[in-house]
Structures are given as structure tokens and as C-alpha cells.
Design a protein around this motif. Structure first.
Motif, mmCIF file in Angstrom:
data_model
loop_
_atom_site.group_PDB
_atom_site.id
_atom_site.type_symbol
_atom_site.label_atom_id
_atom_site.label_comp_id
_atom_site.label_asym_id
_atom_site.label_seq_id
_atom_site.Cartn_x
_atom_site.Cartn_y
_atom_site.Cartn_z
ATOM 1 N N LYS A 114 0.830 -1.202 0.000
ATOM 2 C CA LYS A 114 0.000 0.000 0.000
ATOM 3 C C LYS A 114 0.867 1.255 0.000
ATOM 4 O O LYS A 114 0.650 2.193 -0.781
ATOM 5 C CB LYS A 114 -0.924 -0.002 1.226
ATOM 6 N N CYS A 117 2.606 1.768 -3.412
ATOM 7 C CA CYS A 117 1.677 2.263 -4.436
ATOM 8 C C CYS A 117 1.394 3.749 -4.248
ATOM 9 O O CYS A 117 1.258 4.491 -5.224
ATOM 10 C CB CYS A 117 0.374 1.472 -4.405
ATOM 11 N N ILE A 124 4.055 0.698 -9.711
ATOM 12 C CA ILE A 124 4.142 -0.584 -9.003
ATOM 13 C C ILE A 124 3.314 -1.653 -9.715
ATOM 14 O O ILE A 124 2.125 -1.494 -9.952
ATOM 15 C CB ILE A 124 3.660 -0.458 -7.535
ATOM 16 N N ALA A 160 -2.086 -0.718 -7.191
ATOM 17 C CA ALA A 160 -1.122 -1.325 -8.113
ATOM 18 C C ALA A 160 -1.555 -1.005 -9.543
ATOM 19 O O ALA A 160 -2.747 -0.949 -9.840
ATOM 20 C CB ALA A 160 -1.052 -2.838 -7.901
ATOM 21 N N SER A 161 -0.577 -0.790 -10.427
ATOM 22 C CA SER A 161 -0.929 -0.376 -11.790
ATOM 23 C C SER A 161 -0.869 -1.527 -12.788
ATOM 24 O O SER A 161 -1.233 -1.363 -13.952
ATOM 25 C CB SER A 161 0.010 0.743 -12.254
#
Length: 241
Positions: A114, A117, A124, A160-161
Motif C-alpha cells: 500500500k 503504491c 508498481i 497497483a498499476s
């Protein structure tokens, strides 16, 4: 469909492991720099790199190689392997990596994921490596006793990407990816998903494209390239098809 040719680095060489087993590895003559050059020359734009030395030590052992690849070839690189600290993420982003992959550290400590990010928005990627539905950690040596889907539901809003889903039973085995399980993950994931593990032929790439799942962003191809089962010339055509 993005195609991510893979480079796994160990002792400054390109290697491939079978099911993540360091005792069951193949070393290749080509260096990571030479391999990245091949990918660039064939027209690939994305690259998946795993620092296997980093996975074992928790340090950014091959940072200089990764930095050289970024500087020379202008490829969009996602890199992982033992990234356990904010400092390591900094080093990779400073080196020019587009995404930094968090695996075991994110699974063992959700607050680390967390925080990462939040600190590195859109940088991330989360690596989820599963065996029989359960997440594995520590270079796939430990079962986390967490079901993949349960974990994903818990952290889905962390930011998160990208999510990279690997079925360990398929990795390095060239038995085709676990499309069914990957589709389940993609259906609930808040971020795009990459298929990983087991690509055996160009048919697997075509099948991935036929899934028509808008949340599946791409696919990683490793051992099949090195062993000559997939020719780069035919693979790059799938980028444009």
C-alpha cells in the motif's frame, strides 16, 4: 496485446529456471545486454526482467545491467526479483524502469504494498505467483497459505498499476499458460493483468489475444524464445496483428 520478452539474470548471465528451481536452470551464451539488443532490433517495446540474484539476496544486485539496458535501448522495462524495500524501488525507478514488480514482500506485508503504491503512483506492478490456487513466496519455496483470489480482493484498491499472474506449475514447462485462472484474476482485478508462465508456441500468443478480455494487457514469453520454439520474427508480427 503487449508482448514482454523475458530476461532472467543470474551471475550476469541470461538463465531460465524450471518452476523457479535454482537447481534446475539453463544458462544461455547470450548476455542480458545482447539479449535486450536483439529484442529492440526486432521491434519489441516492452521487456520483463527478473533479477534472480536479487530474489535470493533481497538486494538490487544487477542494477547496473538494468540501467545499461534502459539507457541503451529505450525499452519500457518492468523489473522484479527480491524487491523488499522502498529504497530498492527508488533505485529501479531512478534507473529508468517503467514498473517495479513487488512479489513476496507485498504478500507478506500488505502495508508495504500500500505504501509503495502511494509513494510511486503508476509504477508498481504486483507479481502473484500461484500453485494450486495458493500464493507462493520467497522464490516459490514457501506456500503463503493465502488463496490468490482472497488476497487480491483484500488489496484490490491499493493502487497497483499492473498485475502479473504466474501459474508456477506451468512456468518453464512450456505447457501453455493457465488461461482459465488468469481470466478469473483479470475479471476481478482493478488493474490490467499480464499472463505469465508456460508459453510454448506462437499459438499460445494467438490464444491469449482471442480471450477478448479487455483487462488482460499482455503476455510474457521466456523459455520458448531461448529454446527456439518461438522465433522473434514471428512473435513480433503478433504485436501488429
Amino acid at each position: 496485446m503487449k508482448i514482454f520478452p523475458a530476461i532472467d539474470i543470474k551471475d550476469k548471465k541470461c538463465v531460465r529456471l524450471v518452476k523457479g528451481d535454482f537447481d534446475n536452470k539453463t544458462e544461455y551464451q547470450t548476455s542480458p545486454i545482447e539479449q535486450a539488443c536483439k529484442y529492440k532490433d526486432h521491434g519489441f517495446k516492452n521487456l520483463h526482467i527478473v533479477d534472480l540474484d536479487g530474489a535470493l539476496t533481497g538486494k538490487t544486485v544487477n542494477l547496473n545491467i538494468i540501467e545499461e539496458i534502459v539507457n541503451k535501448f529505450d525499452l519500457k522495462i518492468e523489473v522484479g526479483g527480491g524487491v523488499r524495500t522502498i529504497d530498492s524501488i527508488h533505485k529501479y525507478t531512478d534507473a529508468g524502469a517503467e514498473k517495479v514488480i513487488l512479489g513476496s514482500a507485498a504478500i507478506k506485508d500488505k502495508s508495504f504494498l500500500k505504501g509503495a503504491c502511494e509513494k510511486f503512483p503508476n509504477r508498481i506492478a504486483l507479481g502473484l505467483d500461484a500453485k494450486d490456487g495458493y500464493l507462493s513466496v520467497s522464490g516459490w519455496k514457501e506456500n503463503s497459505n493465502q488463496l490468490t483470489l482472497d488476497y487480491l480482493n483484500e488489496i484490490n484498491n491499493y493502487g497497483a498499476s499492473r498485475l502479473i499472474y504466474t501459474d508456477i506449475n506451468r512456468d518453464g514447462m512450456k505447457q501453455s499458460p493457465n488461461f482459465e485462472e488468469t481470466s478469473k484474476i483479470a475479471n476481478i482485478s482493478n488493474c490490467p493483468v499480464i499472463i505469465s508462465g508456460g508459453v510454448s508456441s506462437i499459438d499460445d500468443i494467438k490464444k491469449a489475444k482471442e480471450l477478448k478480455n479487455k483487462n488482460i494487457e499482455g503476455i510474457i514469453v521466456g523459455k520458448a524464445i531461448y529454446d527456439g520454439d518461438i522465433k522473434l520474427e514471428e512473435l513480433v508480427k503478433e504485436l501488429d496483428a
